[in-house]
Design a protein around this motif. Structure first.
Motif, short mmCIF file in Angstrom:
data_model
loop_
_atom_site.label_atom_id
_atom_site.label_comp_id
_atom_site.label_asym_id
_atom_site.label_seq_id
_atom_site.Cartn_x
_atom_site.Cartn_y
_atom_site.Cartn_z
N PHE A 105 0.62 -1.20 0.26
CA PHE A 105 0.31 0.43 -0.22
C PHE A 105 0.81 1.70 0.08
CE2 PHE A 105 -3.55 -2.63 2.79
CZ PHE A 105 -3.93 -2.98 1.54
N TYR A 106 2.49 1.76 0.52
CA TYR A 106 3.05 2.26 0.67
C TYR A 106 3.96 2.78 -0.59
CZ TYR A 106 0.59 2.56 5.56
OH TYR A 106 0.23 2.69 6.16
N PRO A 107 3.90 2.97 -1.01
CA PRO A 107 5.75 3.61 -2.15
C PRO A 107 7.00 3.37 -1.23
CG PRO A 107 5.18 6.30 -1.55
CD PRO A 107 3.66 4.34 -0.29
N LYS A 108 7.22 3.51 -0.01
CA LYS A 108 8.31 3.06 0.36
C LYS A 108 8.08 1.72 1.84
CE LYS A 108 10.48 5.85 3.15
NZ LYS A 108 11.14 6.73 3.71
N SER A 109 7.82 1.18 2.10
CA SER A 109 8.30 -0.09 3.03
C SER A 109 9.88 -0.62 3.50
CB SER A 109 6.78 -0.75 2.98
OG SER A 109 7.81 -2.31 1.84
N VAL A 110 9.07 -1.30 4.43
CA VAL A 110 10.82 -1.69 5.06
C VAL A 110 10.78 -3.33 4.42
CG1 VAL A 110 10.62 -0.01 6.90
CG2 VAL A 110 9.70 -2.59 7.37
N PRO A 111 12.11 -3.92 4.87
CA PRO A 111 12.12 -4.98 4.17
C PRO A 111 10.88 -5.88 5.33
CG PRO A 111 14.28 -4.79 4.91
CD PRO A 111 13.01 -3.49 5.06
N VAL A 112 10.53 -6.99 4.73
CA VAL A 112 9.47 -7.71 5.39
C VAL A 112 10.04 -8.51 6.65
CG1 VAL A 112 7.60 -9.57 6.03
CG2 VAL A 112 7.52 -8.02 4.22
N ASP A 113 11.22 -9.55 6.78
CA ASP A 113 11.72 -10.22 7.41
C ASP A 113 11.79 -9.60 8.72
OD1 ASP A 113 10.78 -12.83 6.34
OD2 ASP A 113 12.88 -12.89 4.49
N PRO A 114 12.93 -8.67 8.93
CA PRO A 114 13.83 -7.77 9.66
C PRO A 114 12.48 -7.62 10.68
CG PRO A 114 14.87 -7.04 7.45
CD PRO A 114 13.82 -8.21 7.38
N LEU A 115 11.31 -7.36 9.71
CA LEU A 115 10.29 -6.53 10.82
C LEU A 115 9.37 -7.69 11.32
CD1 LEU A 115 8.34 -3.78 11.37
CD2 LEU A 115 6.85 -5.02 8.97
N LEU A 116 9.47 -9.47 10.82
CA LEU A 116 8.78 -10.34 11.65
C LEU A 116 9.75 -9.78 12.79
CD1 LEU A 116 7.41 -12.31 8.26
CD2 LEU A 116 6.35 -10.85 10.10
N GLU A 117 10.36 -10.21 12.32
CA GLU A 117 12.15 -10.38 14.01
C GLU A 117 11.70 -10.22 14.24
OE1 GLU A 117 15.50 -11.65 12.45
OE2 GLU A 117 16.70 -11.78 14.24
N ASP A 118 11.72 -8.67 14.46
CA ASP A 118 11.49 -7.88 15.52
C ASP A 118 10.43 -7.89 16.50
OD1 ASP A 118 13.74 -6.23 14.72
OD2 ASP A 118 12.61 -4.45 14.07
N MET A 119 9.47 -8.03 15.98
CA MET A 119 8.47 -8.36 16.68
C MET A 119 8.32 -9.84 16.79
SD MET A 119 6.66 -5.72 16.43
CE MET A 119 8.28 -4.62 16.43
N ILE A 120 9.27 -10.71 17.20
CA ILE A 120 8.55 -12.10 17.07
C ILE A 120 8.05 -13.18 16.84
CG2 ILE A 120 9.44 -12.85 19.44
CD1 ILE A 120 9.04 -10.25 20.91
N LEU A 121 8.36 -12.81 15.46
CA LEU A 121 6.62 -13.81 15.19
C LEU A 121 7.47 -14.44 12.90
CD1 LEU A 121 4.05 -10.78 14.32
CD2 LEU A 121 3.96 -13.11 15.79
N THR A 122 8.53 -14.20 14.04
CA THR A 122 9.76 -15.14 12.43
C THR A 122 8.57 -16.94 13.04
OG1 THR A 122 11.33 -14.02 12.93
CG2 THR A 122 11.64 -16.05 12.03
N GLU A 123 8.83 -16.99 13.79
CA GLU A 123 8.32 -18.58 13.74
C GLU A 123 6.59 -18.83 13.25
OE1 GLU A 123 8.84 -20.68 17.68
OE2 GLU A 123 11.02 -19.94 16.97
N LYS A 124 6.17 -17.45 12.82
CA LYS A 124 4.98 -17.59 12.62
C LYS A 124 4.65 -17.12 11.17
CE LYS A 124 3.38 -19.16 16.67
NZ LYS A 124 3.00 -20.76 16.07
N ALA A 125 5.56 -16.90 11.04
CA ALA A 125 5.26 -16.61 9.65
C ALA A 125 4.62 -16.61 8.36
CB ALA A 125 7.11 -16.09 8.80
N GLY A 126 4.45 -18.57 8.45
CA GLY A 126 4.16 -19.10 7.83
C GLY A 126 2.58 -19.51 8.30
N ASP A 127 1.75 -19.02 9.35
CA ASP A 127 0.94 -19.67 9.94
C ASP A 127 -0.17 -18.65 9.50
OD1 ASP A 127 2.87 -21.00 11.29
OD2 ASP A 127 1.84 -20.78 12.61
#
Ligand code: ADP
Length: 317
Positions: A105-127
């Motif tokens: 939705f945004y012209p500029k966005s942050v990379p997804v994987d580091p963001l998921l890691e920061d939010m402690i969601l890496t293990e849940k990424a595929g859920d």
């Protein structure tokens, strides 16, 4: 260091005859965690939504990063991230899909994987979202608020309904956002949360700002370190039930008491000298023929500041 990234001035919101927000003004400084603390219905969400540009104020205005939320919506949107209510998440998408969709939705966005890691969601990424716990959903909602790398992040009651451990995890995340230089505006009705997380707290009640300061200064403004809480009953053979006002007057005269509050059956004495107050309270009770019940002592908190200013508790208001 005190550059204002948000300037709210005289915000008013009416719903029909009811005025939900009645002239709210404050500045939020860059890099701080700013708390809106107040009971349900105080006007926290409405105030936040007017600053986010999601609700139009009937009077007053707000500037975010220098942009007027009434007339420069697009600029404001670029500068802010808003945590969605977890009910607005798409149940059938996976966590990664949901974040990618938002990023698109945004012209500029942050990379997804580091963001998921920061939010402690890496293990849940595929859920799928529907399989997440309440705390995980809240963290996903914060991840979505961060996809556009905003200057200011708005979190509306982020820990309501979470268990204690999930709340702590979320507190850590908020503190990390601050470390990274984000400005965070957070609403809550939990005084412990406000105390731990916020650099400054705007205490709200009935659509108004009733105090605004650091948690420490707010508690210091009570000029009492301790609170003594108890109920009174007539001891057997004691005096005839006297008026509550007389009781409050008598309690006011107990040694070192700075202030007396009464909420329903519960009396609260504020004091800087706990021991003399306790000794004299028991003596006074003996002389008056009262039994002191459910006696508790504690360090004064933001809850006491709220009680001092409104006569009501944050919990019951
Ligand atoms: P808080 O976030 O502090 O719980 P809100 O800003 O959600 O408070 O609500 C403030 C008051 O405005 C409440 O009394 C609420 O019932 C009322 N209110 C909020 N939104 C609406 C609306 N869309 N229509 C009518 N009343 C509303």
């Amino acid at each position: 260091m005190t550059e204002a990234v948000i300037r709210a001035r005289g915000l008013v919101k009416r719903y029909g005859n009811f005025t939900a927000v009645r002239g709210v003004s404050f500045d939020v400084y860059r890099g701080e965690v700013f708390g809106l603390l107040g009971p349900n219905g105080a006007g926290k969400t409405t105030t936040m939504e007017m600053i986010e540009g999601l609700r139009r104020p009937d009077e007053g205005h707000a500037l975010v990063a220098g942009y007027d939320t009434r007339t420069q919506q697009d600029k404001v949107k670029e500068a802010i991230g808003v945590q969605l209510q977890s009910t607005s998440l798409f149940d059938l998408l996976t966590v990664r899909e949901m974040v990618r969709m938002y990023a698109s939705f945004y012209p500029k966005s942050v990379p997804v994987d580091p963001l998921l890691e920061d939010m402690i969601l890496t293990e849940k990424a595929g859920d799928r979202v529907k399989h997440l716990s309440g705390g995980q959903k809240q963290r996903l909602a914060i991840a979505l608020a961060l996809v556009n790398d905003p200057q200011v992040v708005f979190l509306d009651e982020p820990t309501t309904g979470l268990d204690p451990q999930a709340r702590r995890t979320l507190w850590d995340i908020v503190l990390r956002l601050k470390e990274r230089g984000k400005t965070v505006v957070l609403s809550t009705h939990y005084m412990d949360e406000a105390h731990v997380l916020c650099d400054r707290i705007c205490l709200m009640d009935s659509g108004q700002v009733i105090a605004l300061d650091t948690p420490r200064s707010l508690v210091r403004s009570l000029q009492s370190e301790s609170a003594v809480e108890f109920r009174l009953a007539e001891a057997e053979g004691g005096a005839v039930e006297e008026g509550q006002e007389l009781r409050v007057q008598r309690l006011q005269a107990v040694a070192e008491v700075k202030q007396v509050q009464q909420r329903g059956e519960v009396f609260v004495l504020y004091t800087d000298a706990l021991q003399p107050t306790l000794v004299d309270l028991i003596a006074a009770a003996g002389a008056e023929g009262w039994s002191v019940l459910d006696l508790q002592t504690r360090t004064a908190t933001l809850e006491d500041v709220f009680i001092h200013m409104t006569g009501r508790s944050l919990r019951e208001a």
